[in-house]
Design a protein around this motif. Sequence first.
Motif, PDB file in Angstrom:
ATOM      1  N   LEU A 146      37.387  39.050  29.780  1.00 54.68           N
ATOM      2  CA  LEU A 146      37.807  37.412  30.340  1.00 54.68           C
ATOM      3  C   LEU A 146      38.517  37.920  31.823  1.00 54.68           C
ATOM      4  O   LEU A 146      38.125  37.562  32.902  1.00 54.68           O
ATOM      5  N   ALA A 147      39.547  38.486  31.363  1.00 55.05           N
ATOM      6  CA  ALA A 147      40.534  39.180  32.530  1.00 55.05           C
ATOM      7  C   ALA A 147      39.727  40.031  33.336  1.00 55.05           C
ATOM      8  O   ALA A 147      40.050  40.242  34.577  1.00 55.05           O
ATOM      9  N   ALA A 148      39.285  40.900  33.107  1.00 59.11           N
ATOM     10  CA  ALA A 148      38.389  42.000  33.546  1.00 59.11           C
ATOM     11  C   ALA A 148      37.431  41.334  34.680  1.00 59.11           C
ATOM     12  O   ALA A 148      37.399  41.743  35.784  1.00 59.11           O
ATOM     13  N   ARG A 149      36.821  40.396  34.262  1.00 57.25           N
ATOM     14  CA  ARG A 149      35.808  39.866  34.962  1.00 57.25           C
ATOM     15  C   ARG A 149      36.408  39.166  36.073  1.00 57.25           C
ATOM     16  O   ARG A 149      36.027  39.192  37.210  1.00 57.25           O
ATOM     17  N   LYS A 150      37.659  38.452  36.032  1.00 56.73           N
ATOM     18  CA  LYS A 150      38.469  37.872  37.091  1.00 56.73           C
ATOM     19  C   LYS A 150      38.905  38.714  37.922  1.00 56.73           C
ATOM     20  O   LYS A 150      38.959  38.443  39.195  1.00 56.73           O
ATOM     21  N   LEU A 151      39.387  40.136  37.631  1.00 57.68           N
ATOM     22  CA  LEU A 151      40.057  41.126  38.385  1.00 57.68           C
ATOM     23  C   LEU A 151      39.113  42.015  39.159  1.00 57.68           C
ATOM     24  O   LEU A 151      39.420  42.342  40.341  1.00 57.68           O
ATOM     25  N   ILE A 152      37.766  42.483  38.754  1.00 58.40           N
ATOM     26  CA  ILE A 152      36.665  43.280  39.357  1.00 58.40           C
ATOM     27  C   ILE A 152      35.487  42.942  38.874  1.00 58.40           C
ATOM     28  O   ILE A 152      34.799  43.588  39.549  1.00 58.40           O
ATOM     29  N   GLY A 153      35.428  41.522  38.806  1.00 63.05           N
ATOM     30  CA  GLY A 153      33.872  41.258  38.670  1.00 63.05           C
ATOM     31  C   GLY A 153      33.362  41.521  37.266  1.00 63.05           C
ATOM     32  O   GLY A 153      33.864  41.972  36.315  1.00 63.05           O
ATOM     33  N   ARG A 154      31.825  41.941  37.338  1.00 60.03           N
ATOM     34  CA  ARG A 154      31.157  42.494  36.361  1.00 60.03           C
ATOM     35  C   ARG A 154      30.897  43.667  36.425  1.00 60.03           C
ATOM     36  O   ARG A 154      29.823  44.016  35.657  1.00 60.03           O
ATOM     37  N   THR A 155      31.796  44.464  37.156  1.00 57.40           N
ATOM     38  CA  THR A 155      31.421  45.868  37.290  1.00 57.40           C
ATOM     39  C   THR A 155      31.582  46.554  35.963  1.00 57.40           C
ATOM     40  O   THR A 155      32.654  46.310  35.413  1.00 57.40           O
ATOM     41  N   PRO A 156      30.773  47.438  35.278  1.00 55.77           N
ATOM     42  CA  PRO A 156      30.694  47.936  34.118  1.00 55.77           C
ATOM     43  C   PRO A 156      32.041  48.920  34.170  1.00 55.77           C
ATOM     44  O   PRO A 156      32.059  49.577  34.889  1.00 55.77           O
ATOM     45  N   TYR A 157      32.896  48.766  33.162  1.00 55.28           N
ATOM     46  CA  TYR A 157      34.146  49.762  33.126  1.00 55.28           C
ATOM     47  C   TYR A 157      34.404  50.525  31.978  1.00 55.28           C
ATOM     48  O   TYR A 157      35.325  51.564  32.124  1.00 55.28           O
ATOM     49  N   LYS A 158      33.709  50.110  30.811  1.00 58.58           N
ATOM     50  CA  LYS A 158      34.206  50.778  29.588  1.00 58.58           C
ATOM     51  C   LYS A 158      33.725  52.279  29.647  1.00 58.58           C
ATOM     52  O   LYS A 158      32.726  52.537  30.002  1.00 58.58           O
ATOM     53  N   ASN A 159      34.733  53.003  28.747  1.00 58.35           N
ATOM     54  CA  ASN A 159      34.301  54.509  28.701  1.00 58.35           C
ATOM     55  C   ASN A 159      33.287  54.775  27.810  1.00 58.35           C
ATOM     56  O   ASN A 159      33.070  54.547  26.791  1.00 58.35           O
ATOM     57  N   ASP A 160      32.189  55.421  28.356  1.00 57.58           N
ATOM     58  CA  ASP A 160      30.926  55.988  27.523  1.00 57.58           C
ATOM     59  C   ASP A 160      30.303  56.988  28.309  1.00 57.58           C
ATOM     60  O   ASP A 160      29.463  56.980  28.993  1.00 57.58           O
ATOM     61  N   SER A 161      30.878  58.299  27.816  1.00 58.13           N
ATOM     62  CA  SER A 161      30.674  59.478  28.471  1.00 58.13           C
ATOM     63  C   SER A 161      29.007  59.834  27.914  1.00 58.13           C
ATOM     64  O   SER A 161      28.482  60.827  28.672  1.00 58.13           O
ATOM     65  N   LYS A 162      28.345  59.292  26.957  1.00 56.63           N
ATOM     66  CA  LYS A 162      26.990  59.372  26.825  1.00 56.63           C
ATOM     67  C   LYS A 162      26.003  58.798  27.610  1.00 56.63           C
ATOM     68  O   LYS A 162      24.814  59.047  27.462  1.00 56.63           O
ATOM     69  N   LYS A 163      26.589  57.794  28.465  1.00 50.94           N
ATOM     70  CA  LYS A 163      25.579  57.156  29.572  1.00 50.94           C
ATOM     71  C   LYS A 163      25.809  57.560  30.850  1.00 50.94           C
ATOM     72  O   LYS A 163      26.969  57.788  31.172  1.00 50.94           O
ATOM     73  N   PRO A 164      24.609  57.565  31.473  1.00 51.82           N
ATOM     74  CA  PRO A 164      24.907  57.888  33.141  1.00 51.82           C
ATOM     75  C   PRO A 164      25.830  57.103  33.719  1.00 51.82           C
ATOM     76  O   PRO A 164      25.762  55.832  33.332  1.00 51.82           O
ATOM     77  N   GLY A 165      26.330  57.375  34.679  1.00 56.37           N
ATOM     78  CA  GLY A 165      27.163  56.664  35.382  1.00 56.37           C
ATOM     79  C   GLY A 165      28.757  56.409  35.083  1.00 56.37           C
ATOM     80  O   GLY A 165      29.344  55.541  35.395  1.00 56.37           O
ATOM     81  N   GLU A 166      29.199  57.346  34.278  1.00 57.00           N
ATOM     82  CA  GLU A 166      30.583  57.543  33.728  1.00 57.00           C
ATOM     83  C   GLU A 166      31.576  57.564  34.951  1.00 57.00           C
ATOM     84  O   GLU A 166      32.544  56.958  34.879  1.00 57.00           O
ATOM     85  N   GLU A 167      31.476  58.261  35.901  1.00 59.32           N
ATOM     86  CA  GLU A 167      31.998  58.544  37.117  1.00 59.32           C
ATOM     87  C   GLU A 167      32.344  57.012  37.714  1.00 59.32           C
ATOM     88  O   GLU A 167      33.377  56.668  38.118  1.00 59.32           O
ATOM     89  N   GLU A 168      31.353  56.253  37.997  1.00 61.24           N
ATOM     90  CA  GLU A 168      31.549  54.908  38.353  1.00 61.24           C
ATOM     91  C   GLU A 168      32.306  54.091  37.424  1.00 61.24           C
ATOM     92  O   GLU A 168      33.153  53.297  38.011  1.00 61.24           O
ATOM     93  N   ARG A 169      32.084  54.177  36.296  1.00 59.28           N
ATOM     94  CA  ARG A 169      33.127  53.279  35.417  1.00 59.28           C
ATOM     95  C   ARG A 169      34.585  53.814  35.398  1.00 59.28           C
ATOM     96  O   ARG A 169      35.285  52.784  35.291  1.00 59.28           O
ATOM     97  N   ARG A 170      34.651  54.958  35.367  1.00 57.91           N
ATOM     98  CA  ARG A 170      35.916  55.485  35.713  1.00 57.91           C
ATOM     99  C   ARG A 170      36.699  54.980  36.877  1.00 57.91           C
ATOM    100  O   ARG A 170      37.760  54.537  36.785  1.00 57.91           O
TER     101      ARG A 170
END
Length: 203
Positions: A146-170
């Motif tokens: 809830l706070a994450a959406r308010k601060l950075i929108g719905r941008t994916p951010y959780k750590n998941d090295s098994k999926k592509p796009g980890e640098e963007e999430r970092r």
Amino acid sequence: ELRGARLHIIALTPFPSLADFESLLASPGPWIAGCDFPFSQPRRFVEAMGWPTRWSDLVEYLGQRSRAEFKTDIKRYCDAQPPGDKHHSRATDKSTGAKSPMMTVRVPVGLMFHEGAPRLARSSVSIVPCRPTDDSRTVLEVYPGLAARKLIGRTPYKNDSKKPGEEERRAARQDLVMALSRPSTLRGYGIGVALHDKRRYAL
């Protein structure tokens, strides 16, 4: 540590196992812990299944059922429900946009409940609002998204090295950490966060 209106992050401690979580619950207070998993199930679902409606009785009962049995209970109920009305939500889920605690796939918060809530019930901590006591150790159900959406929108951010796009999430995690320590967060929430090593907390 809360100092005035700022929460100072002193240390990060990983909990790689459920045994570590149980050790936390047994540690001396005073402390407050926020747990990111559902503490209960939707009342409509509980009543339809004929399960106990008192929180401690419900969690004790479901804690005695295996994970496979619990998943089968939910599947059997959902299979009998019409499309669009299979997974119910609690009022708190609706207000935060959280997934139904009946979910056991994709985001398996139902399984998180099945592992976490019985461990809470077996401890002697104060559980708000399910089992409040005068214990100096208090546990709350929290929803950081809830706070994450308010601060950075719905941008994916959780750590998941098994999926592509980890640098963007970092990068999103770094943005989130920086946002937590901005003055606007203090103004918006009435409490700010003091991070003494911002890069470390964003990993």
